[in-house]
Design an enzyme around this catalytic site. Structure first.
Site, PDB file in Angstrom:
ATOM      1  N   LYS A 159       0.832  -1.213   0.000  1.00 30.48           N
ATOM      2  CA  LYS A 159       0.000   0.000   0.000  1.00 30.48           C
ATOM      3  C   LYS A 159       0.853   1.245   0.000  1.00 30.48           C
ATOM      4  O   LYS A 159       1.907   1.286   0.639  1.00 30.48           O
ATOM      5  CB  LYS A 159      -0.805   0.050   1.298  1.00 30.48           C
ATOM      6  CG  LYS A 159      -2.139  -0.640   1.256  1.00 30.48           C
ATOM      7  CD  LYS A 159      -2.755  -0.483   2.624  1.00 30.48           C
ATOM      8  CE  LYS A 159      -4.247  -0.624   2.590  1.00 30.48           C
ATOM      9  NZ  LYS A 159      -4.809  -0.476   3.933  1.00 30.48           N
ATOM     10  N   GLY A 165      -8.656   5.941  -1.150  1.00 26.55           N
ATOM     11  CA  GLY A 165      -9.764   5.688  -2.068  1.00 26.55           C
ATOM     12  C   GLY A 165      -9.506   4.519  -3.000  1.00 26.55           C
ATOM     13  O   GLY A 165      -9.962   4.502  -4.120  1.00 26.55           O
ATOM     14  N   GLY A 166      -8.747   3.544  -2.521  1.00 28.09           N
ATOM     15  CA  GLY A 166      -8.541   2.348  -3.324  1.00 28.09           C
ATOM     16  C   GLY A 166      -7.380   2.465  -4.296  1.00 28.09           C
ATOM     17  O   GLY A 166      -7.049   1.498  -4.978  1.00 28.09           O
ATOM     18  N   GLU A 276     -12.782   3.590   9.789  1.00 27.71           N
ATOM     19  CA  GLU A 276     -12.994   2.369   9.008  1.00 27.71           C
ATOM     20  C   GLU A 276     -12.216   1.202   9.609  1.00 27.71           C
ATOM     21  O   GLU A 276     -11.056   1.352   9.996  1.00 27.71           O
ATOM     22  CB  GLU A 276     -12.544   2.587   7.556  1.00 27.71           C
ATOM     23  CG  GLU A 276     -13.357   3.669   6.855  1.00 27.71           C
ATOM     24  CD  GLU A 276     -13.078   3.751   5.356  1.00 27.71           C
ATOM     25  OE1 GLU A 276     -13.961   4.225   4.637  1.00 27.71           O
ATOM     26  OE2 GLU A 276     -11.963   3.346   4.910  1.00 27.71           O
ATOM     27  N   GLU A 290      -8.531   2.948   8.335  1.00 31.75           N
ATOM     28  CA  GLU A 290      -8.173   4.366   8.225  1.00 31.75           C
ATOM     29  C   GLU A 290      -9.322   5.203   8.761  1.00 31.75           C
ATOM     30  O   GLU A 290     -10.410   4.689   9.023  1.00 31.75           O
ATOM     31  CB  GLU A 290      -7.871   4.757   6.775  1.00 31.75           C
ATOM     32  CG  GLU A 290      -9.035   4.586   5.814  1.00 31.75           C
ATOM     33  CD  GLU A 290      -8.680   5.004   4.379  1.00 31.75           C
ATOM     34  OE1 GLU A 290      -7.511   4.932   4.004  1.00 31.75           O
ATOM     35  OE2 GLU A 290      -9.606   5.398   3.657  1.00 31.75           O
ATOM     36  N   ASN A 292     -11.606   8.598   7.861  1.00 31.79           N
ATOM     37  CA  ASN A 292     -11.937   9.605   6.862  1.00 31.79           C
ATOM     38  C   ASN A 292     -12.440  10.860   7.564  1.00 31.79           C
ATOM     39  O   ASN A 292     -13.415  10.819   8.304  1.00 31.79           O
ATOM     40  CB  ASN A 292     -13.000   9.082   5.906  1.00 31.79           C
ATOM     41  CG  ASN A 292     -12.446   7.963   5.046  1.00 31.79           C
ATOM     42  OD1 ASN A 292     -11.297   8.017   4.606  1.00 31.79           O
ATOM     43  ND2 ASN A 292     -13.239   6.941   4.839  1.00 31.79           N
ATOM     44  N   ARG A 294     -14.111  13.599   6.869  1.00 34.31           N
ATOM     45  CA  ARG A 294     -15.049  14.352   6.043  1.00 34.31           C
ATOM     46  C   ARG A 294     -16.424  13.710   6.189  1.00 34.31           C
ATOM     47  O   ARG A 294     -16.557  12.660   6.801  1.00 34.31           O
ATOM     48  CB  ARG A 294     -14.634  14.259   4.572  1.00 34.31           C
ATOM     49  CG  ARG A 294     -14.535  12.806   4.114  1.00 34.31           C
ATOM     50  CD  ARG A 294     -14.543  12.605   2.625  1.00 34.31           C
ATOM     51  NE  ARG A 294     -14.735  11.203   2.315  1.00 34.31           N
ATOM     52  CZ  ARG A 294     -13.764  10.320   2.161  1.00 34.31           C
ATOM     53  NH1 ARG A 294     -12.500  10.691   2.288  1.00 34.31           N
ATOM     54  NH2 ARG A 294     -14.045   9.061   1.898  1.00 34.31           N
ATOM     55  N   VAL A 297     -19.885   9.819   1.355  1.00 31.08           N
ATOM     56  CA  VAL A 297     -20.945   9.586   0.371  1.00 31.08           C
ATOM     57  C   VAL A 297     -22.103   8.816   1.022  1.00 31.08           C
ATOM     58  O   VAL A 297     -23.267   9.156   0.852  1.00 31.08           O
ATOM     59  CB  VAL A 297     -20.394   8.779  -0.830  1.00 31.08           C
ATOM     60  CG1 VAL A 297     -21.502   8.430  -1.811  1.00 31.08           C
ATOM     61  CG2 VAL A 297     -19.280   9.536  -1.532  1.00 31.08           C
TER      62      VAL A 297
END
Lengths: 454, 193
Positions: A159, A165-166, A276, A290, A292, A294, A297
């Site tokens: 990684k 975001g993948g 997550e 991780e 996020n 914000r 969605v």
């Protein structure tokens, strides 16, 4: 201190519409900062005012911090809501806001920096005593990577420290593959993120993606609003999200939620955020993935089962008000599922399908929510992502919610462009989805190969 | 702009498609009447002898000169920038301004970015231009500032300033009309519309 009275929205699409609605609910004015391509868009019309911040390409408009600040000052706005994507997790925007006395509707610059770098985030989480996926902090070269991989065991995941975001990750199954994958990924990541640092971790084959929604305020209050299961993913992009997770027991839920709150508290997190986790279904253990920093969605599924308007809370928190709810009065009721409706052709490699929407017949029934910026005649510009709507159904339990989603998808008619509605219909009908027997690899390992051979 | 006898006027996409077809064909000119709408496309600068053309697109000339195929990005620009969804009328002010510009043969100078509009090089200094000023294409007409970064805006054409459309010291948007210029003959004889 003056209350927030006018919010500049530095985003587009459905989330801009969502933020305008939240502003209206609070009696706050909204200003849509739009690119040339979005001048006639729904958020531009719905907002009290729209200003054109630049050409269609997001690099020349939605990603320009200076322009956004100038637009905010020039329209007399006292706050910026960044939505998700674009500048939502750029500490530079938060710092610029502080400098010009503009309220940033989101976390602090420190929060973003702390969680934005995966290695720093990992350290912070380990300090809280919460497990992270076995692996290294970083691997300098192939030799170090091989040694580490032997130690933690194959398969491993390589990684990018700066990725997200993948993007910038690869699964490595055998020691033989490691060298080629390491070199290729390292070069790719360097050019994409300007930082070639890689780290390596144990890969969990039968994993679920479970995330916990939290809210924190200026007064040290942090609460959780339950989990979302986002295991239906293609190339690490979520397609279907639901709350609660069909595989999380009450005991596990409590452990996950408390872990998320502990992490958020440890960094004095402010605003809405999501922690997550990866749940190893074979061993029943979870690991921090991780955080996020914000609004996400998929926030509506949490809103549907808790009754909390998360965007409204974000604005109130940015206004230095305490969270309206205490942990005790958050109740989770029923079930909610969200399907991300994209303008893409699922049966020809998910290629994007911009263009003009001819028919747009949306489902109307009890238990259906549709977050969208589209309407008949709307042209989906080719410059941005392909999300055109979020279809959310809510029911008393999971089976009822699935039936409602099937009915909603069936009624949802879109012509003029390709959408993934038929693909969602297929997923919702799949027995594995109905039984909740899926993993994050399910879509790619089980569904897509059958699709090709069919 | 609904036609009076049931025909829908063509939309931008359709016009672009027609333009491409004409362009690829051997014809020099195409006249099309649909309902109350008359369209004349010509590969030459001036269509032969029809003076009663009605502009269909706001801000677009009634006569369209095509010498080269329109590149794809240009098509997308047209599609996204000027197309108005069918169920929503065009913004009145914009339509009015476009009509005025066309009617009087004036050329707009537009802001290259969102920022604060300054008519003078510094506070107290005389403005770069006034109404009536004659400018050449390289003359600076104003500054647009984004966070202490000053961008000069050039006239772009030789001509006379007819109108100043933005207020000094106030925010202007990207592509907002700042000045209207009446083009004047230049010695180089650039291709006039």
């Amino acid at each position: 201190m003056k209350n927030i009275s006018r919010v500049l929205i530095g985003n587009r699409g459905e989330i801009a519409v969502r933020i305008i609605r939240a502003c209206r609910g609070l009696g706050v004015e909204s200003v849509a900062a739009v690119s040339e391509a979005d001048k006639d868009s729904l958020p531009a019309r719905m907002a009290d005012r729209a200003v054109c911040i630049g050409p269609s390409r997001s690099l020349d408009s939605y990603l320009k911090i200076d322009t956004l600040i100038t637009a905010c000052l020039g329209t007399g706005s006292d706050a910026i809501h960044p939505g998700y994507g674009f500048l939502a997790e750029q500490p530079e925007l938060v710092e610029a806001c502080e400098k010009y006395d503009i309220r940033f509707i989101g976390p602090t610059a420190d929060n973003i920096q702390q969680m934005g770098n995966k290695l720093w985030a990992r350290r912070a989480v380990e300090k809280c005593g919460i497990p992270t996926i076995p692996g290294s902090e970083k691997v300098k070269d192939v030799k170090a990577a091989t040694a580490m991989a032997e130690k933690i065991g194959f398969p491993v995941l390589l990684k990018a420290a700066a990725g997200g975001g993948g993007r910038g990750m690869k699964i490595v199954n055998t020691p033989g593959e490691l060298k080629t994958v390491f070199d290729a990924l390292s070069a790719e990541v360097l050019s994409a993120f300007g930082d070639g640092t890689l780290y390596i971790e144990h890969f969990i084959p039968n994993a679920r993606h479970i995330e916990v929604q939290i809210l924190g305020d200026d007064f040290g209050n942090v609460i959780y609003l339950g989990e979302r299961d986002c295991s239906v993913q293609r190339r690490y992009q979520k397609m279907i999200e639901e709350a609660p997770s069909p595989v999380v027991s009450d005991k596990l839920r409590k452990a996950l939620c408390e872990a998320a709150v502990t992490i958020a508290r440890s960094i004095k997190y402010k605003s809405a955020g999501t922690v997550e986790f990866i749940l190893d279904q074979d061993k029943g253990r979870f690991f921090f993935l991780e955080m996020n920093t914000r609004i996400q969605v998929e926030h509506p599924v949490t809103e549907q089962i808790t009754g909390v308007d998360l965007v409204r809370e974000q604005i109130r928190i940015a206004d230095h008000q305490p969270i309206k709810y205490s942990q005790g009065n958050i109740q989770m009721r029923g079930h909610a599922i969200e399907c991300r409706i994209n303008a893409e052709s699922p049966f020809s490699g998910f290629s994007p399908s911009p263009g003009r929407i001819e028919r747009w017949k949306t489902p109307l029934e009890a238990g259906i929510r549709l977050d969208t910026h589209c309407y008949p005649g709307y042209i989906i510009p080719p410059f941005y992502d392909s999300l055109i709507a979020k279809l959310i159904t809510t029911g008393a339990d999971r089976p009822q919610t699935i039936v409602r989603m099937q009915s909603a998808l069936h009624q949802f008619t879109v012509t003029g462009i390709e959408t993934n509605i038929p693909f969602h219909q297929m997923l919702l009908k799949h027995p594995d989805f109905g039984n909740g027997k899926i993993s994050t690899r399910w879509l790619e390992d089980v569904v897509l190969p059958n699709l090709r051979s069919a | 702009m609904r036609s009076n006898n049931g025909f829908m006027p063509p939309d931008n996409d359709e016009i672009i498609e027609i333009l491409n077809l004409v362009n690829e064909s051997d014809f020099d000119e195409l006249r099309l009447e649909m309902g109350g709408t008359k369209l004349v496309f010509s590969k030459h600068a001036v269509a032969s002898s029809d003076q009663t053309l009605e502009p269909i697109l706001k801000g677009a000339p009634a006569q369209v000169e095509i010498k080269q195929p329109i590149p794809v990005e240009k098509l997308q620009d047209v599609g996204t920038e000027t197309l108005t969804p069918t169920d929503i009328p065009p913004k009145e002010a914009e339509a009015k301004e476009a009509a005025m510009i066309e009617g009087e043969g004036l050329i707009p100078i537009k802001s290259p970015l969102l920022g604060i509009f300054y008519r003078s090089p510094k506070p107290g200094a005389p403005p770069f231009v006034e109404v009536g000023s004659h400018v050449t294409e390289d003359d600076t007409v104003c500054l647009v500032e984004v966070m202490k970064l000053f961008n000069t805006v050039k006239a772009g054409v030789n001509g006379r300033i007819v109108k100043i459309c933005a207020k000094n010291n106030e925010m202007v948007e990207y592509n907002q009309t700042l000045f209207l210029i009446e083009a004047e003959e230049s010695t180089e004889g650039s291709s006039a519309p």
